[in-house]
Scaffold this motif. Structure first.
Motif, PDB file in Angstrom:
ATOM      1  N   PRO A 161      -0.075 -47.388  30.432  1.00  4.07           N
ATOM      2  CA  PRO A 161      -0.642 -48.409  29.533  1.00  4.07           C
ATOM      3  C   PRO A 161      -2.123 -48.213  29.261  1.00  4.07           C
ATOM      4  CG  PRO A 161       0.789 -49.439  31.155  1.00  4.07           C
ATOM      5  CD  PRO A 161       0.629 -48.009  31.575  1.00  4.07           C
ATOM      6  N   ASP A 162      -2.805 -47.526  30.175  1.00  9.23           N
ATOM      7  CA  ASP A 162      -4.243 -47.291  29.987  1.00  9.23           C
ATOM      8  C   ASP A 162      -4.531 -45.926  29.376  1.00  9.23           C
ATOM      9  OD1 ASP A 162      -4.973 -49.785  31.064  1.00  9.23           O
ATOM     10  OD2 ASP A 162      -4.803 -49.017  33.116  1.00  9.23           O
ATOM     11  N   SER A 163      -3.491 -45.288  28.842  1.00  9.19           N
ATOM     12  CA  SER A 163      -3.704 -43.985  28.192  1.00  9.19           C
ATOM     13  C   SER A 163      -4.682 -44.128  27.032  1.00  9.19           C
ATOM     14  CB  SER A 163      -2.369 -43.436  27.673  1.00  9.19           C
ATOM     15  OG  SER A 163      -1.469 -43.198  28.739  1.00  9.19           O
ATOM     16  N   GLU A 164      -5.556 -43.131  26.891  1.00 13.70           N
ATOM     17  CA  GLU A 164      -6.586 -43.167  25.841  1.00 13.70           C
ATOM     18  C   GLU A 164      -5.955 -42.948  24.469  1.00 13.70           C
ATOM     19  OE1 GLU A 164     -10.827 -41.700  26.856  1.00 13.70           O
ATOM     20  OE2 GLU A 164      -9.448 -40.291  27.833  1.00 13.70           O
ATOM     21  N   ILE A 165      -6.485 -43.666  23.482  1.00 14.78           N
ATOM     22  CA  ILE A 165      -6.066 -43.469  22.098  1.00 14.78           C
ATOM     23  C   ILE A 165      -7.309 -43.159  21.267  1.00 14.78           C
ATOM     24  CG2 ILE A 165      -4.083 -45.018  22.339  1.00 14.78           C
ATOM     25  CD1 ILE A 165      -5.701 -47.143  20.826  1.00 14.78           C
ATOM     26  N   THR A 166      -7.082 -42.666  20.061  1.00 13.19           N
ATOM     27  CA  THR A 166      -8.203 -42.329  19.194  1.00 13.19           C
ATOM     28  C   THR A 166      -8.823 -43.592  18.600  1.00 13.19           C
ATOM     29  OG1 THR A 166      -6.673 -42.050  17.348  1.00 13.19           O
ATOM     30  CG2 THR A 166      -7.246 -40.072  18.610  1.00 13.19           C
ATOM     31  N   THR A 167     -10.013 -43.469  18.088  1.00 11.25           N
ATOM     32  CA  THR A 167     -10.745 -44.614  17.537  1.00 11.25           C
ATOM     33  C   THR A 167     -10.611 -44.650  16.022  1.00 11.25           C
ATOM     34  OG1 THR A 167     -12.783 -43.312  17.461  1.00 11.25           O
ATOM     35  CG2 THR A 167     -12.367 -44.615  19.464  1.00 11.25           C
ATOM     36  N   GLY A 168     -11.024 -45.776  15.448  1.00  9.12           N
ATOM     37  CA  GLY A 168     -10.950 -45.974  14.010  1.00  9.12           C
ATOM     38  C   GLY A 168     -10.530 -47.406  13.700  1.00  9.12           C
ATOM     39  N   THR A 169      -9.789 -47.608  12.628  1.00  9.80           N
ATOM     40  CA  THR A 169      -9.304 -48.953  12.270  1.00  9.80           C
ATOM     41  C   THR A 169      -7.793 -48.957  12.150  1.00  9.80           C
ATOM     42  OG1 THR A 169      -9.561 -48.512   9.894  1.00  9.80           O
ATOM     43  CG2 THR A 169     -11.426 -49.561  11.053  1.00  9.80           C
ATOM     44  N   PHE A 170      -7.253 -50.169  12.360  1.00 17.61           N
ATOM     45  CA  PHE A 170      -5.799 -50.372  12.360  1.00 17.61           C
ATOM     46  C   PHE A 170      -5.566 -51.633  11.554  1.00 17.61           C
ATOM     47  CE2 PHE A 170      -1.666 -50.910  14.596  1.00 17.61           C
ATOM     48  CZ  PHE A 170      -1.261 -49.587  14.645  1.00 17.61           C
ATOM     49  N   GLU A 171      -5.006 -51.524  10.342  1.00 17.58           N
ATOM     50  CA  GLU A 171      -4.842 -52.676   9.449  1.00 17.58           C
ATOM     51  C   GLU A 171      -3.394 -53.181   9.493  1.00 17.58           C
ATOM     52  OE1 GLU A 171      -8.241 -51.452   6.163  1.00 17.58           O
ATOM     53  OE2 GLU A 171      -6.114 -51.078   5.715  1.00 17.58           O
ATOM     54  N   LEU A 172      -3.269 -54.506   9.694  1.00 18.98           N
ATOM     55  CA  LEU A 172      -1.947 -55.133   9.835  1.00 18.98           C
ATOM     56  C   LEU A 172      -1.763 -56.251   8.831  1.00 18.98           C
ATOM     57  CD1 LEU A 172      -1.411 -55.545  13.693  1.00 18.98           C
ATOM     58  CD2 LEU A 172       0.052 -54.250  12.145  1.00 18.98           C
ATOM     59  N   ARG A 173      -0.526 -56.419   8.366  1.00 19.76           N
ATOM     60  CA  ARG A 173      -0.189 -57.545   7.496  1.00 19.76           C
ATOM     61  C   ARG A 173       1.247 -57.987   7.824  1.00 19.76           C
ATOM     62  NH1 ARG A 173      -2.291 -58.692   2.363  1.00 19.76           N
ATOM     63  NH2 ARG A 173      -3.000 -56.532   2.124  1.00 19.76           N
ATOM     64  N   LEU A 174       1.451 -59.310   7.845  1.00 12.73           N
ATOM     65  CA  LEU A 174       2.791 -59.861   8.052  1.00 12.73           C
ATOM     66  C   LEU A 174       3.268 -60.466   6.741  1.00 12.73           C
ATOM     67  CD1 LEU A 174       5.128 -60.571   9.951  1.00 12.73           C
ATOM     68  CD2 LEU A 174       3.968 -62.731  10.443  1.00 12.73           C
ATOM     69  N   GLY A 175       4.328 -59.874   6.180  1.00 11.72           N
ATOM     70  CA  GLY A 175       4.849 -60.366   4.917  1.00 11.72           C
ATOM     71  C   GLY A 175       3.780 -60.340   3.840  1.00 11.72           C
ATOM     72  N   ASN A 176       3.555 -61.510   3.203  1.00  3.98           N
ATOM     73  CA  ASN A 176       2.524 -61.629   2.171  1.00  3.98           C
ATOM     74  C   ASN A 176       1.250 -62.274   2.709  1.00  3.98           C
ATOM     75  OD1 ASN A 176       4.203 -60.558   0.108  1.00  3.98           O
ATOM     76  ND2 ASN A 176       5.226 -62.548  -0.096  1.00  3.98           N
ATOM     77  N   GLY A 177       1.100 -62.229   4.041  1.00  3.87           N
ATOM     78  CA  GLY A 177      -0.061 -62.854   4.654  1.00  3.87           C
ATOM     79  C   GLY A 177      -1.335 -62.051   4.491  1.00  3.87           C
ATOM     80  N   ASP A 178      -2.393 -62.525   5.104  1.00  2.00           N
ATOM     81  CA  ASP A 178      -3.696 -61.874   5.009  1.00  2.00           C
ATOM     82  C   ASP A 178      -3.703 -60.557   5.787  1.00  2.00           C
ATOM     83  OD1 ASP A 178      -4.611 -64.020   3.546  1.00  2.00           O
ATOM     84  OD2 ASP A 178      -5.403 -65.084   5.304  1.00  2.00           O
ATOM     85  N   LEU A 179      -4.469 -59.608   5.265  1.00  2.87           N
ATOM     86  CA  LEU A 179      -4.647 -58.329   5.932  1.00  2.87           C
ATOM     87  C   LEU A 179      -5.645 -58.492   7.067  1.00  2.87           C
ATOM     88  CD1 LEU A 179      -3.966 -55.250   5.818  1.00  2.87           C
ATOM     89  CD2 LEU A 179      -6.048 -54.979   4.441  1.00  2.87           C
ATOM     90  N   LYS A 180      -5.285 -58.022   8.248  1.00  5.21           N
ATOM     91  CA  LYS A 180      -6.163 -58.087   9.408  1.00  5.21           C
ATOM     92  C   LYS A 180      -6.529 -56.664   9.829  1.00  5.21           C
ATOM     93  CE  LYS A 180      -5.901 -62.561   9.915  1.00  5.21           C
ATOM     94  NZ  LYS A 180      -7.072 -63.460   9.785  1.00  5.21           N
ATOM     95  N   THR A 181      -7.826 -56.443  10.038  1.00  2.00           N
ATOM     96  CA  THR A 181      -8.309 -55.121  10.442  1.00  2.00           C
ATOM     97  C   THR A 181      -8.715 -55.142  11.903  1.00  2.00           C
ATOM     98  OG1 THR A 181      -9.100 -54.644   8.202  1.00  2.00           O
ATOM     99  CG2 THR A 181     -10.013 -53.314   9.997  1.00  2.00           C
ATOM    100  N   ILE A 182      -8.169 -54.234  12.673  1.00  2.76           N
ATOM    101  CA  ILE A 182      -8.499 -54.107  14.097  1.00  2.76           C
ATOM    102  C   ILE A 182      -9.330 -52.840  14.271  1.00  2.76           C
ATOM    103  CG2 ILE A 182      -7.575 -53.685  16.415  1.00  2.76           C
ATOM    104  CD1 ILE A 182      -5.451 -55.470  13.870  1.00  2.76           C
ATOM    105  N   THR A 183     -10.479 -53.007  14.823  1.00  2.00           N
ATOM    106  CA  THR A 183     -11.363 -51.869  15.072  1.00  2.00           C
ATOM    107  C   THR A 183     -11.177 -51.380  16.501  1.00  2.00           C
ATOM    108  OG1 THR A 183     -12.989 -52.699  13.490  1.00  2.00           O
ATOM    109  CG2 THR A 183     -13.751 -51.084  15.111  1.00  2.00           C
TER     110      THR A 183
END
Length: 401
Positions: A161-183
């Motif tokens: 679970p603590d494995s390293e991942i790359t950096t950047g942004t991750f954009e999510l949307r549920l259905g027609n909801g608002d877009l959320k950006t995770i940095t």
């Protein structure tokens, strides 16, 4: 002694004496005086030998005290009678309020007991239903084609679970909801860190770390789950994380092979060429049949379910019976409190009370009177099965009701 020894011993002393609590008034012959001196202060303060005066003072004093005690006892008895009557009227009031509540349950305009509908289903573990009073009675059969499900997708496996991942942004949307950006940066560039950031974004998508027992050396996957069911609430994302490099791995979400597809609930009425199908984004169907709502609980796909809508007569009978019982309890209580028992020569606390008899008369008038403006088939209680027995008690004919 007593009023200057009755005018210097003139005239015989008569035996008629009256005592009024602490204020004493003596009548001797034709002479009368108001004595504002208490017995304890004056009479007991002076002792005259009866042999000298010819008056038995002790007997007089004992007699006066006895008279006083008798009056106190009478007032105590009167107080007890008043308290018993108060308690009896309190009992009448309590039973009247209970009767009023039953009448209110029968007479309210909304959610009226006589217009309620009941819904029964062929398999209560599969479907639960309800109906409003305007729903048409009938039997409805449908087949369950699918239950609504929430969209779930997962990433490839990671060693930890603590494995390293790359950096950047991750954009999510549920259905027609608002877009959320995770940095994702050095503060959260792990699989668990990404899951925590997604959950904190409030996108309607929840993230968890799931261990896949068949995953070998990389069993841990990022699982994304929609908070809502139905095809309109599928998850979409844009992965702007950097490419994998060294020990840092870019998470890839597999939308082609979802853990659970976003599915609507679907039912079909009938099986012929004219069969009618309907869908819902949730497992609840409202007004597919007018006035009827039902929830798919745990049906099997292809299961046929029968829903029956009918008048809820059982509840109506129970509520009317409760009214009848409350009326009879009140009348019985009044009779008990106003009864004279010849064997004991005693009466109840409300015996002869005109107020409680007036209450009783008005109750019977309300029961027996014709209701104006209502058709003859239902303008009096006897027309709907509530009659008065020879003993003056109400009785209900549930079949007629």
């Amino acid at each position: 002694l007593i009023f200057r020894w009755i005018r210097d011993y003139e005239g015989p002393i008569e035996s008629r004496l009256a005592c009024q609590f602490d204020r004493t008034c003596f009548y001797v012959g034709n002479a009368a005086a108001n004595c504002r001196i208490s017995i304890a202060e004056k009479i007991m303060a002076v002792t005259i030998d009866g042999l000298v005066t010819g008056i038995d003072t002790q007997t007089i004093i004992d007699g006066l005290l006895k008279i006083q005690k008798q009056q106190v006892d009478r007032f105590a008895l009167r107080k007890s009678e008043v308290e018993q009557k108060q308690a009896a009227f309190k009992g009448v009031e309590t039973r009247l309020l209970g009767l009023q509540l039953d009448v209110s349950n029968l007479s309210r305009s909304q959610n009226n007991t006589f217009t309620k509908q009941t819904v029964s289903v062929s398999d209560e573990a599969a479907v639960a239903g309800s109906a409003i009073e305007s729903a048409a009675a009938g039997v409805y059969r449908f087949t369950v084609d699918s239950r609504a499900a929430a969209h779930q997708v997962a990433s490839q496996g990671f060693a930890d679970p603590d494995s390293e991942i790359t950096t950047g942004t991750f954009e999510l949307r549920l259905g027609n909801g608002d877009l959320k950006t995770i940095t994702v940066d050095d503060s959260n560039n792990s699989l668990a860190g990404l899951a925590d950031s997604i959950n904190a974004a409030g996108s309607g998508v929840t993230a968890n770390i799931i261990k896949d027992s068949s995953g070998g050396a990389t069993p841990y996957k990022l699982l994304l789950t929609s908070s809502k069911t139905g095809s309109e609430n599928s998850i979409s994302l844009t992965n702007n994380l950097a490419a994998s490099s060294g020990t840092e791995v870019r998470p890839e979400i597999d939308f082609d092979t979802p853990v659970q597809a976003a599915v609507d609930a679907k039912i079909t009425f009938g099986s012929g060429a004219g069969a009618i199908s309907t869908t819902s984004g949730t497992n609840r169907f409202d007004n597919v049949v007018r006035g009827v709502s039902f929830d798919l609980l745990n049906p099997t796909v292809g299961q046929e379910v029968t829903i029956t809508v009918a008048r809820d007569t059982a509840t109506a009978v129970d509520n009317v019976q409760s009214f009848v019982q409350s009326f009879n309890d009140l009348v019985q209580y009044i009779d008990d409190q106003a009864r004279y028992v010849s064997s004991t020569n005693q009466g109840g606390p409300l015996q002869g009370d005109r107020n409680v008899q007036t209450i009783k008369q008005k109750l019977y008038s309300s029961i027996l009177n014709v209701v104006p403006g209502v058709e003859k088939s239902a303008n009096r209680l006897s027309a709907v099965g509530i009659t008065v027995s020879n003993s003056g008690r109400l009785q209900l004919d549930s079949t007629r009701l």
